[in-house]
Design an enzyme around this catalytic site. Structure first.
Site, PDB file in Angstrom:
ATOM      1  N   HIS A  73       0.840  -1.204   0.000  1.00  0.00           N
ATOM      2  CA  HIS A  73       0.000   0.000   0.000  1.00  0.00           C
ATOM      3  C   HIS A  73       0.869   1.246   0.000  1.00  0.00           C
ATOM      4  CE1 HIS A  73       0.314   0.682   4.456  1.00  0.00           C
ATOM      5  NE2 HIS A  73       0.717  -0.543   4.353  1.00  0.00           N
ATOM      6  N   TYR A 198      -4.246   7.052  11.045  1.00  0.00           N
ATOM      7  CA  TYR A 198      -3.791   7.554  12.346  1.00  0.00           C
ATOM      8  C   TYR A 198      -4.709   8.713  12.725  1.00  0.00           C
ATOM      9  CZ  TYR A 198       0.794   5.240  11.689  1.00  0.00           C
ATOM     10  OH  TYR A 198       1.816   4.331  11.514  1.00  0.00           O
ATOM     11  N   PRO A 290       5.419   2.568  19.202  1.00  0.00           N
ATOM     12  CA  PRO A 290       4.988   1.975  17.929  1.00  0.00           C
ATOM     13  C   PRO A 290       4.432   2.971  16.910  1.00  0.00           C
ATOM     14  CG  PRO A 290       3.455   1.417  19.704  1.00  0.00           C
ATOM     15  CD  PRO A 290       4.625   2.093  20.344  1.00  0.00           C
ATOM     16  N   LYS A 294       8.234   1.355  13.550  1.00  0.00           N
ATOM     17  CA  LYS A 294       9.661   1.192  13.261  1.00  0.00           C
ATOM     18  C   LYS A 294      10.360   0.034  13.977  1.00  0.00           C
ATOM     19  CE  LYS A 294      10.249   4.627  10.491  1.00  0.00           C
ATOM     20  NZ  LYS A 294      10.112   4.242   9.104  1.00  0.00           N
ATOM     21  N   TYR A 381       8.832   7.835   7.034  1.00  0.00           N
ATOM     22  CA  TYR A 381       7.882   6.737   7.314  1.00  0.00           C
ATOM     23  C   TYR A 381       8.271   5.482   6.536  1.00  0.00           C
ATOM     24  CZ  TYR A 381       3.599   4.423   8.612  1.00  0.00           C
ATOM     25  OH  TYR A 381       2.711   3.528   9.144  1.00  0.00           O
TER      26      TYR A 381
HETATM   27  P1  FAD Z   1      11.926  -9.635  20.327  1.00  0.00           P
HETATM   28  O1  FAD Z   1      10.869  -9.818  19.313  1.00  0.00           O
HETATM   29  O2  FAD Z   1      11.533  -9.121  21.669  1.00  0.00           O
HETATM   30  O3  FAD Z   1      12.670 -11.021  20.486  1.00  0.00           O
HETATM   31  C1  FAD Z   1      13.592 -11.264  21.534  1.00  0.00           C
HETATM   32  C2  FAD Z   1      13.577 -12.741  21.877  1.00  0.00           C
HETATM   33  O4  FAD Z   1      14.549 -12.991  22.883  1.00  0.00           O
HETATM   34  C3  FAD Z   1      12.241 -13.190  22.446  1.00  0.00           C
HETATM   35  O5  FAD Z   1      11.772 -14.315  21.749  1.00  0.00           O
HETATM   36  C4  FAD Z   1      12.535 -13.485  23.902  1.00  0.00           C
HETATM   37  O6  FAD Z   1      11.721 -14.528  24.410  1.00  0.00           O
HETATM   38  C5  FAD Z   1      13.991 -13.878  23.834  1.00  0.00           C
HETATM   39  N1  FAD Z   1      14.714 -13.693  25.111  1.00  0.00           N
HETATM   40  C6  FAD Z   1      14.560 -12.708  26.017  1.00  0.00           C
HETATM   41  N2  FAD Z   1      15.373 -12.879  27.057  1.00  0.00           N
HETATM   42  C7  FAD Z   1      16.071 -14.014  26.808  1.00  0.00           C
HETATM   43  C8  FAD Z   1      17.068 -14.709  27.519  1.00  0.00           C
HETATM   44  N3  FAD Z   1      17.485 -14.291  28.713  1.00  0.00           N
HETATM   45  N4  FAD Z   1      17.564 -15.840  26.990  1.00  0.00           N
HETATM   46  C9  FAD Z   1      17.131 -16.292  25.767  1.00  0.00           C
HETATM   47  N5  FAD Z   1      16.178 -15.655  25.052  1.00  0.00           N
HETATM   48  C10 FAD Z   1      15.655 -14.533  25.560  1.00  0.00           C
HETATM   49  N6  FAD Z   1       6.640  -2.698  16.573  1.00  0.00           N
HETATM   50  C11 FAD Z   1       5.994  -2.145  15.580  1.00  0.00           C
HETATM   51  O7  FAD Z   1       6.647  -1.703  14.626  1.00  0.00           O
HETATM   52  N7  FAD Z   1       4.620  -2.077  15.585  1.00  0.00           N
HETATM   53  C12 FAD Z   1       3.878  -2.598  16.619  1.00  0.00           C
HETATM   54  O8  FAD Z   1       2.665  -2.548  16.605  1.00  0.00           O
HETATM   55  C13 FAD Z   1       4.535  -3.169  17.702  1.00  0.00           C
HETATM   56  N8  FAD Z   1       3.846  -3.682  18.750  1.00  0.00           N
HETATM   57  C14 FAD Z   1       4.540  -4.228  19.810  1.00  0.00           C
HETATM   58  C15 FAD Z   1       3.874  -4.741  20.917  1.00  0.00           C
HETATM   59  C16 FAD Z   1       4.583  -5.281  22.008  1.00  0.00           C
HETATM   60  C17 FAD Z   1       3.827  -5.817  23.225  1.00  0.00           C
HETATM   61  C18 FAD Z   1       6.000  -5.319  21.979  1.00  0.00           C
HETATM   62  C19 FAD Z   1       6.783  -5.911  23.152  1.00  0.00           C
HETATM   63  C20 FAD Z   1       6.661  -4.826  20.859  1.00  0.00           C
HETATM   64  C21 FAD Z   1       5.954  -4.270  19.769  1.00  0.00           C
HETATM   65  N9  FAD Z   1       6.596  -3.776  18.638  1.00  0.00           N
HETATM   66  C22 FAD Z   1       5.934  -3.208  17.626  1.00  0.00           C
HETATM   67  C23 FAD Z   1       8.020  -3.824  18.502  1.00  0.00           C
HETATM   68  C24 FAD Z   1       8.467  -4.990  17.645  1.00  0.00           C
HETATM   69  O9  FAD Z   1       7.620  -6.075  17.820  1.00  0.00           O
HETATM   70  C25 FAD Z   1       9.876  -5.281  18.079  1.00  0.00           C
HETATM   71  O10 FAD Z   1      10.663  -4.139  17.748  1.00  0.00           O
HETATM   72  C26 FAD Z   1      10.471  -6.539  17.468  1.00  0.00           C
HETATM   73  O11 FAD Z   1       9.846  -7.672  18.002  1.00  0.00           O
HETATM   74  C27 FAD Z   1      11.975  -6.596  17.768  1.00  0.00           C
HETATM   75  O12 FAD Z   1      12.472  -7.848  17.468  1.00  0.00           O
HETATM   76  P2  FAD Z   1      13.648  -8.472  18.327  1.00  0.00           P
HETATM   77  O13 FAD Z   1      13.937  -9.778  17.687  1.00  0.00           O
HETATM   78  O14 FAD Z   1      14.732  -7.465  18.477  1.00  0.00           O
HETATM   79  O15 FAD Z   1      13.058  -8.647  19.801  1.00  0.00           O
HETATM   80  C1  DHB Z   2       0.860  -1.086  13.403  1.00  0.00           C
HETATM   81  C2  DHB Z   2       0.802  -0.279  12.311  1.00  0.00           C
HETATM   82  C3  DHB Z   2       1.353   0.980  12.374  1.00  0.00           C
HETATM   83  O1  DHB Z   2       1.325   1.793  11.319  1.00  0.00           O
HETATM   84  C4  DHB Z   2       1.944   1.438  13.520  1.00  0.00           C
HETATM   85  O2  DHB Z   2       2.450   2.679  13.537  1.00  0.00           O
HETATM   86  C5  DHB Z   2       2.005   0.626  14.594  1.00  0.00           C
HETATM   87  C6  DHB Z   2       1.453  -0.657  14.529  1.00  0.00           C
HETATM   88  C7  DHB Z   2       0.266  -2.441  13.342  1.00  0.00           C
HETATM   89  O3  DHB Z   2      -0.319  -2.790  12.320  1.00  0.00           O
HETATM   90  O4  DHB Z   2       0.369  -3.179  14.323  1.00  0.00           O
END
Ligand code: FAD
Ligand code: DHB
Length: 387
Positions: A73, A198, A290, A294, A381
Site C-alpha cells: 500500500h 492515524y 509503535p 519502526k 515513514y
Molecule cells: P523480540 O521480538 O523481543 O525477540 C527477543 C527474543 O529474545 C524473544 O523471543 C525473547 O523470548 C527472547 N529472550 C529474552 N530474554 C532471553 C534470555 N534471557 N535468553 C534467551 N532468550 C531470551 N513494533 C511495531 O513496529 N509495531 C507494533 O505494533 C509493535 N507492537 C509491539 C507490541 C509489544 C507488546 C512489543 C513488546 C513490541 C511491539 N513492537 C511493535 C516492537 C516490535 O515487535 C519489536 O521491535 C520486534 O519484536 C523486535 O524484534 P527483536 O527480535 O529485536 O526482539
Molecule cells: C501497526 C501499524 C502501524 O502503522 C503502527 O504505527 C504501529 C502498529 C500495526 O499494524 O500493528
C-alpha cells in the site's frame, strides 16, 4: 560443551534473521531462546514493513509468502479535529511503498526456513548467561550446566534480555523517554480499512491498521494503569468510533476481538551496540514507541549490518565490524527521532497545556498545507536509506 562461531541469544525476528543470514554465509551458529516456539509465535506485534525490510527479506530468500499474502500500500491517512483527513501517498511523494505483513507471519517464515536448513535453535533455554565477552574466547552457559564456546555473541534477546545488561555500567550509556500512556490493541477477523489511518483526537490517539483482507488491527491510546479487563469489546469499539471521522468509521466492520493487549510506550537507546565480542541487535539495544511502525524494521536494519560485519570478519576484513555500532546507531536515531515526533504529534498528553494543544494543531495544519512537510514525513515513514 559445544563450540560454534556465533551464539545468537533470542529467537525473535532479529535473532532468527541473523541466524538465517549467517547460515547463508556458511557461518556456524546456535540460537538460544528462553521461551517455547509456540510462545514466540503467539505474540501479536508489528505489522508494517518498510521497503528496505521487504527487500532484505526477499534477498534472503524469505519473500515468497510475503509477496503472495502481504498487502502493498502507498497511503497513510491522518485524521484530526474530528473530521479532517490528510492522505500521505508515499509513492507519489518519495517513490516508495510499504507492505502490510504481520510479524507473526515473518516469525513463522523464519522458523520454517530454519527447520528446512536444519538450524540449531534451542527453545526453553533457561538461565542464559554470557561470559568473557571482553576476551577472544567468550562463552555462553544455560540450563543445568550447558556451555557453548564461540567467537561472538549476538544479543538479540529483546528489551528484557540478559545481553545488554552484560555490558558494564561505566561503558554503556542509556537514553530514555517513557510516555505517560499505552496503546490498547485488538485483532479482529473483520475486513480492514483500505489504508492505514492515524487519528489525533481530544479523547486520545487511535490507529486503524491491517494484517490481511479478513484481519484488522486497531489501537486506542489508553491510561497505562488500565488493564485489558477494563476494556470490553463494546467499550473498545465505542471509543474507537468516537475518535474517528464518520467518513472513516462508517467503513469499519466490527466483530469480536481475537486478541487484546496493552503495550507501554517508550523511547530507549543503549550506546554502544558492541562491547568486545558482544554485538546487540533489535529491541535488545533500542525501543521505539509503535507510532512510527519502526521497531521491527529497525531490528531488520541492525541485522543487515551485523550479518555483513560478521561475514566480512571471517573473510579477513574488520572494517564493518569496527563500524557496526556507529552505522547501526545512525539509522536507530533516525527512527527514534521520527517515532518520538509522530508520538508527540498524534497523542494527548495528560499534562498538555492550551499552548501545547495549539502548537500540535499548528503542526498538523502545516503538514496538511506543505508538500515539503509531507515529503519529509513520507521519506522517514518508508525508511531512510541504508549505508
Ligand atoms: P523480540 O521480538 O523481543 O525477540 C527477543 C527474543 O529474545 C524473544 O523471543 C525473547 O523470548 C527472547 N529472550 C529474552 N530474554 C532471553 C534470555 N534471557 N535468553 C534467551 N532468550 C531470551 N513494533 C511495531 O513496529 N509495531 C507494533 O505494533 C509493535 N507492537 C509491539 C507490541 C509489544 C507488546 C512489543 C513488546 C513490541 C511491539 N513492537 C511493535 C516492537 C516490535 O515487535 C519489536 O521491535 C520486534 O519484536 C523486535 O524484534 P527483536 O527480535 O529485536 O526482539
Ligand atoms: C501497526 C501499524 C502501524 O502503522 C503502527 O504505527 C504501529 C502498529 C500495526 O499494524 O500493528
Amino acid at each position: 560443551m559445544t563450540d560454534t562461531r556465533v551464539v545468537v541469544v533470542g529467537a525473535g525476528p532479529a535473532g532468527m534473521l541473523l541466524s538465517h543470514l549467517l547460515d547463508a554465509a556458511g557461518i556456524d551458529n546456535v540460537v538460544l531462546e528462553r521461551q517455547s516456539q509456540a510462545h514466540v509465535l503467539g505474540r501479536i506485534r508489528a505489522g508494517v514493513l518498510e521497503w528496505g525490510t521487504v527487500e532484505t527479506l526477499r534477498a534472503a530468500g524469505l519473500g515468497d509468502r510475503m509477496d503472495a499474502e502481504g498487502h502493498v500500500h502507498d497511503t497513510i491517512n491522518i485524521a484530526w479535529r474530528g473530521e479532517e483527513v490528510l492522505g500521505i501517498n508515499t509513492h507519489d511523494l518519495v517513490g516508495t511503498r510499504m507492505m502490510a505483513y504481520g510479524q507473526t507471519r515473518i516469525q513463522e517464515d523464519l522458523f520454517a526456513a530454519a527447520s528446512d536448513r536444519g538450524a540449531e535453535v534451542i527453545f526453553e533455554a533457561d538461565d542464559v548467561a554470557l561470559h568473557d565477552l571482553d576476551s577472544d574466547g567468550p562463552c555462553v552457559t544455560y540450563g543445568g550446566g550447558e556451555r557453548i564456546t564461540c567467537d561472538f555473541v549476538a544479543g538479540c534477546d529483546g528489551f528484557h534480555g540478559v545481553s545488554r545488561v552484560s555490558i558494564p555500567y561505566g561503558i554503556r550509556t542509556e537514553y530514555e523517554k517513557v510516555y505517560p500512556f499505552g496503546w490498547l490493541g485488538i485483532l479482529s477477523e473483520t475486513p480492514p480499512l483500505s489504508n492505514l489511518l492515524y487519528a489525533n483526537h481530544e479523547r486520545g490517539f487511535a490507529l486503524c491498521s491491517m494484517r490481511n483482507p479478513m484481519l484488522s488491527r486497531y489501537y486506542v491510546q489508553a491510561p497505562i494503569t488500565d488493564t485489558v479487563d477494563d476494556w470490553s469489546d463494546d467499550r473498545f469499539w465505542t471509543e474507537l468510533f468516537a475518535r474517528l471521522p464518520v467518513s472513516q468509521s462508517e467503513h469499519i466492520v466490527t466483530g469480536p476481538s481475537i486478541e487484546k493487549s496493552l503495550a507501554p510506550l517508550r523511547s530507549y537507546v543503549c550506546e554502544p551496540m558492541r562491547w568486545g565480542r558482544l554485538l546487540l541487535a533489535g529491541d535488545a539495544a533500542h525501543i521505539v514507541p509503535p507510532t512510527g511502525a519502526k521497531g521491527l524494521n529497525l531490528a531488520v536494519s541492525d541485522v543487515r549490518y551485523l550479518a555483513r560485519a560478521i561475514a566480512t570478519h571471517y573473510a579477513g576484513d574488520d572494517t564493518y565490524l569496527d563500524r557496526y555500532s556507529s552505522m547501526a546507531l545512525r539509522r536507530v536515531w533516525g527512527s527514534v527521532r521520527f517515532s518520538w515526533w509522530m508520538t508527540n504529534l498524534l497523542h494527548r498528553f495528560p499534562d498538555q497545556t492550551e499552548f501545547d494543544q495549539r502548537a500540535q494543531e499548528q503542526e498538523l495544519a502545516y503538514l496538511a498545507s506543505s508538500v515539503h512537510a509531507q515529503r519529509a514525513m513520507a521519506e522517514q515513514y518508508v525508511g531512510l536509506p541504508y549505508e
